[in-house]
Design an enzyme around this catalytic site. Structure first.
Site, PDB file in Angstrom:
ATOM      1  N   HIS A  70     -19.335  10.975  -4.643  1.00  0.00           N
ATOM      2  CA  HIS A  70     -18.007  10.364  -4.762  1.00  0.00           C
ATOM      3  C   HIS A  70     -17.080  11.188  -5.640  1.00  0.00           C
ATOM      4  O   HIS A  70     -15.934  10.829  -5.848  1.00  0.00           O
ATOM      5  CB  HIS A  70     -18.139   8.937  -5.290  1.00  0.00           C
ATOM      6  CG  HIS A  70     -19.020   8.105  -4.411  1.00  0.00           C
ATOM      7  ND1 HIS A  70     -20.389   8.053  -4.579  1.00  0.00           N
ATOM      8  CD2 HIS A  70     -18.746   7.342  -3.336  1.00  0.00           C
ATOM      9  CE1 HIS A  70     -20.905   7.273  -3.641  1.00  0.00           C
ATOM     10  NE2 HIS A  70     -19.928   6.833  -2.881  1.00  0.00           N
ATOM     11  N   CYS A  80     -24.940  10.011  -0.387  1.00  0.00           N
ATOM     12  CA  CYS A  80     -24.314   9.366   0.766  1.00  0.00           C
ATOM     13  C   CYS A  80     -23.708  10.466   1.633  1.00  0.00           C
ATOM     14  O   CYS A  80     -23.889  11.656   1.339  1.00  0.00           O
ATOM     15  CB  CYS A  80     -23.237   8.394   0.261  1.00  0.00           C
ATOM     16  SG  CYS A  80     -22.623   7.259   1.523  1.00  0.00           S
ATOM     17  N   CYS A 100      -7.222  -0.836   2.649  1.00  0.00           N
ATOM     18  CA  CYS A 100      -7.333  -1.945   3.598  1.00  0.00           C
ATOM     19  C   CYS A 100      -8.299  -1.554   4.705  1.00  0.00           C
ATOM     20  O   CYS A 100      -8.481  -0.381   4.985  1.00  0.00           O
ATOM     21  CB  CYS A 100      -5.979  -2.228   4.231  1.00  0.00           C
ATOM     22  SG  CYS A 100      -4.731  -2.669   3.022  1.00  0.00           S
ATOM     23  N   LYS A 133       0.841  -1.196   0.000  1.00  0.00           N
ATOM     24  CA  LYS A 133       0.000   0.000   0.000  1.00  0.00           C
ATOM     25  C   LYS A 133       0.880   1.251   0.000  1.00  0.00           C
ATOM     26  O   LYS A 133       0.723   2.133  -0.843  1.00  0.00           O
ATOM     27  CB  LYS A 133      -0.890  -0.015   1.245  1.00  0.00           C
ATOM     28  CG  LYS A 133      -1.633   1.276   1.502  1.00  0.00           C
ATOM     29  CD  LYS A 133      -2.264   1.250   2.894  1.00  0.00           C
ATOM     30  CE  LYS A 133      -2.902   2.576   3.226  1.00  0.00           C
ATOM     31  NZ  LYS A 133      -4.102   2.824   2.431  1.00  0.00           N
TER      32      LYS A 133
END
Ligand code: GLN
Ligand code: ZN
Length: 749
Positions: free
Chosen positions: A690, A722, A511, A14
């Site tokens: 988003h 959202c 993650c 990552k």
């Protein structure tokens, strides 16, 4: 071994990838990090005595995307950027905006019933399937071999690949079978030449419901492929399945000329029964008996008993003890947990511990068995008497709100007195750097509780003032006290434990570190009341209390296995119910209970939807709100609009209002709402949060026109998709201003 974690024990992949994207490290450095991660996994497997060590389970982003690249399934618009192969790969995964052009990423979807997401391959008129030059499986096989480790190359099978791809220009899976088969047999030749002995092909799509055409497609692929590989190479071939049983395909699968078959005996409820119908001689059974998804120690006695059952059909020498699925879905090792006590840790098994379990079980190691017996000799946790009593006392009335929704509606209309097309938001407001810094400072004891609270109150007051200025009708407090909608409640409820390093890949470099349900769940004190009451004190308009529902809390945690999911959901439901009633008692008139993840754990087979999931999940939600007064309005929110197929169950949650994501899916759900005569008031998101794009007033008005063409206008709410926490303040203010203006225009019409 079907697969090992690959993000790095300390999430090295990552961090290296993120640095690479920012241009802070070179490609060579990223590639080196990846090679170190692979080598670590191979060595761990060898040390643990694993006989079939996996290669090609690594990925820079996603294995299905790797498979698309392996087969040259790369849409033209990405190729035309003329980037290097790795950069093209990331362009497909992330999108690309720069000197070479501007393309969006391919869509992402959840991988079967896991929290891992794959990139959906796109097959269109221009697609030609052929094997890539320098195929990744061969490179990685050679890399392991150079380190002295013989591995089994793990591929995603052609059937699963073609089944999960999205088709355009009238193309269909069958058009690509011949080319895919020759690409894979070509690949097999290269692996054979490199010295490989086995090839393992994963076909998880066999555990889905299959129709005749799908069955034929599978048989066609494998009759050809196995034939070709066996004629041209000495390779042994296994087909590996997981996440369920292969009830529709068992006869066909076992009649293929395979050298190995992998079945899942953990999630595959019928696997044992299927096995008893017979299993081909000379074929190895990769018996997935150690759970590849949970984080708990296996009970060896139970596993041995299962193995004994299996060995009634298949000789012990032909049974390979395996995990039920790839270990990708669990963290690396319990050893990395520094803050958990040994008494807790002894019950946990992550990937590295599971490798040892495989060896213990396969070798029937007596001392390991004894230690394991001792671990399971006592209950892991004591039951909480008060929780047990509340559960036992539940009756129908705890799940059925009175009076009916229509009756409540009239009462709520009078007390809330909202305009038509009421406007609201989903809960969170931008989590700016100062908000995160305040939480971190408090957590690290750098500021006092009073300082922490003062800051949040100021933020809430500003947030309320902003919403009033914008003219929104139902306000929110902004959720500045929350890092994450599940972790926050986990932290504040008794019965959860938290790990320090137990990260699991969700997608790409993202993650998650899910909370663990350790014991009975209960609430010892109010959690959100102080914030909601303060927010309400700042305005005459109603402020929504904001909670996460039991199903979402459970779905985004590692559940316990000594009690059912139903019972865990009820325990969480009772705890959240106490919070709901406290909010109501303290003057909060509208309460939103988010069930963002409700759809996520819907079983893979439709026939299991109700019996295994909805029949406890929907009641768990009802339990949370059934006791409120008729005038208290209950909202819920869901993130994915893909619930057309369970629309009646959503209605049966008996909320008064539901808001959901709809703008990205072109409001497709509206037809389903209409067809089902949906009774809950609805706020289909009118713009996509988003992206930082500010929607114009006319765009929102258009969306609303679409909505009222399908839904009774008296039932429509106006809100974003959202929560706004990932957005900046400026774009949020501009977007909400347009949203309020659009609602005004509709009222005038
Ligand atoms: N209330 C939450 C928020 O606004 C809901 C988040 C979600 O649906 N994922 O952030
Ligand atoms: Zn959402």
């Amino acid at each position: 071994m079907i697969g090992f974690p690959r993000i790095g024990k300390k999430r090295e992949l990552k961090f290296a990838s993120e640095k690479f994207f920012k241009g802070e490290i070179s490609k060579a450095e990223l590639v080196k990090t990846a090679a170190d991660i692979r080598l670590y996994g191979w060595r761990k497997q060898r040390e643990a005595g694993i006989g079939f060590i996996a290669s090609n389970d690594f990925s820079f982003y996603d294995n299905l995307l790797d498979t698309a690249f392996l087969l040259n399934v790369i849409p033209e618009r990405y190729k035309q950027l003329n980037l290097s192969e790795l950069e093209t790969y990331f362009a497909v995964a992330h999108g690309y905006q720069g000197a070479a052009g501007d393309v969006k990423a391919l869509p992402m979807k959840k991988w079967f019933n896991t929290n891992y997401h794959y990139i959906v391959p796109q097959i269109d008129g221009k697609t030609t399937i052929r094997l890539a030059a320098n195929p990744k499986p061969v490179t990685e096989y050679n890399e392991a071999k150079a380190a002295g480790i013989q591995t089994v190359s793990n591929l995603i099978g052609i059937y699963t690949f073609l089944r999960l791809a999205r088709y355009e220009d009238g193309r269909k899976a069958a058009d690509f079978v011949a080319d895919a088969v020759s690409a894979y047999s070509n690949l097999a030749c290269q692996l054979d030449a490199a010295g490989a002995e086995w090839l393992s092909i994963a076909e998880p799509a066999l555990v889905l419901d299959m129709d005749e055409a799908e069955k034929q497609l599978f048989c066609k692929i494998y009759n050809d492929l196995i034939d070709k590989i066996h004629t041209k190479t000495r390779l042994k071939i296994a087909v590996q399945t997981y996440f369920g049983d292969v009830r529709d395909m068992y006869a066909e699968l076992t009649s293929l000329n395979l050298d190995g078959i992998g079945l899942d005996f953990v999630e595959g409820k019928r696997s044992l029964e299927l096995l008893k119908r017979g299993f081909p001689a000379d074929t190895l059974l990769f018996a997935g008996i150690v759970n590849g998804k949970n984080i708990w120690r296996s009970n060896y006695e139970q596993k041995n008993a299962l193995l004994a059952e299996i060995e009634k059909t298949v000789d012990a020498q032909r049974v390979v003890v395996a995990t039920s699925c790839s270990l990708l879905h669990v963290p690396y090792t319990v050893e990395a947990e520094t803050e958990l006590s040994d008494s807790i840790k002894q019950h946990l098994a992550f990937a590295e511990e599971k490798l040892l379990e495989l060896n213990d079980i396969a070798t029937a190691d007596a001392s390991a068995l004894n230690r394991n017996k001792a671990l399971f000799a006592h209950e892991r946790v004591e039951k909480k008497a008060a929780v047990q009593q509340s559960l036992n006392a539940l009756t129908n009335s705890d799940f059925n709100r009175q009076p009916s929704r229509i009756e409540r509606r009239k009462i709520q209309k009078n007390v809330l007195n909202l305009p038509p097309f009421p406007t609201t938001t989903i809960g969170s407001f931008p989590q700016t750097a100062d908000v995160r810094a305040n939480r971190a400072a408090f957590k690290n004891k750098k500021i006092s509780a009073e300082q922490y609270r003062e800051f949040n109150r100021r933020k809430i007051a500003e947030c309320i003032a902003l919403q009033e200025a914008l003219g929104l009708d139902v306000l929110v407090h902004g959720e500045f006290e929350r890092n994450d909608m599940v972790e926050y409640f986990g932290n504040n409820l008794d019965g959860f434990i938290f790990t320090q390093n137990a990260w699991v890949q969700s997608y790409g470099t993202r993650c998650v570190k899910p909370p663990v349900v350790w014991g009975d769940i209960s609430r010892s004190a109010p959690i959100t009341v102080e914030w909601s009451v303060f927010a309400q004190s700042q305005t005459q308009k109603p402020v929504k209390g904001m909670l996460t529902g039991p199903v979402t809390i459970l779905n985004w945690s590692f559940p316990r296995e000594d009690v059912s999911l139903k019972v865990q959901a009820q325990q969480i439901g009772l705890a959240i119910r106490d919070e709901v009633l406290d909010l109501e008692r303290n003057g909060i008139r509208i309460i939103q209970i988010d069930e963002a993840a409700l759809r996520e754990k819907l079983p893979l087979r439709r026939s299991d939807w109700h019996s295994e999931y909805l029949d406890w999940a929907i009641p768990a939600f009802r339990l949370v709100h059934a006791k409120v007064k008729p005038e208290t309005q209950i909202h819920t929110h869901m993130c994915y609009s893909e619930f057309g197929d369970i629309i009646r169950d959503i209605d049966a949650m008996d909320a008064d209002v539901i808001t959901f994501e709809a703008s990205r899916s072109d409001l497709k759900l509206l037809d389903a709402l209409k067809a089902a005569d949906f009774q809950t008031q609805v706020g289909p998101g009118v713009y996509d949060i988003h992206s930082p794009r500010v929607p114009s007033v006319s765009e929102i008005v258009d969306a609303l026109h679409k909505i009222i063409s399908k839904v009774d206008k008296k039932n429509v709410w106006v809100n974003p998709d959202c929560g706004l926490k990932t957005r900046g303040t400026e774009e949020t203010t501009a977007s909400l201003k347009n949203l309020v203006e659009a609602a005004k225009q509709l009222r005038e019409e």
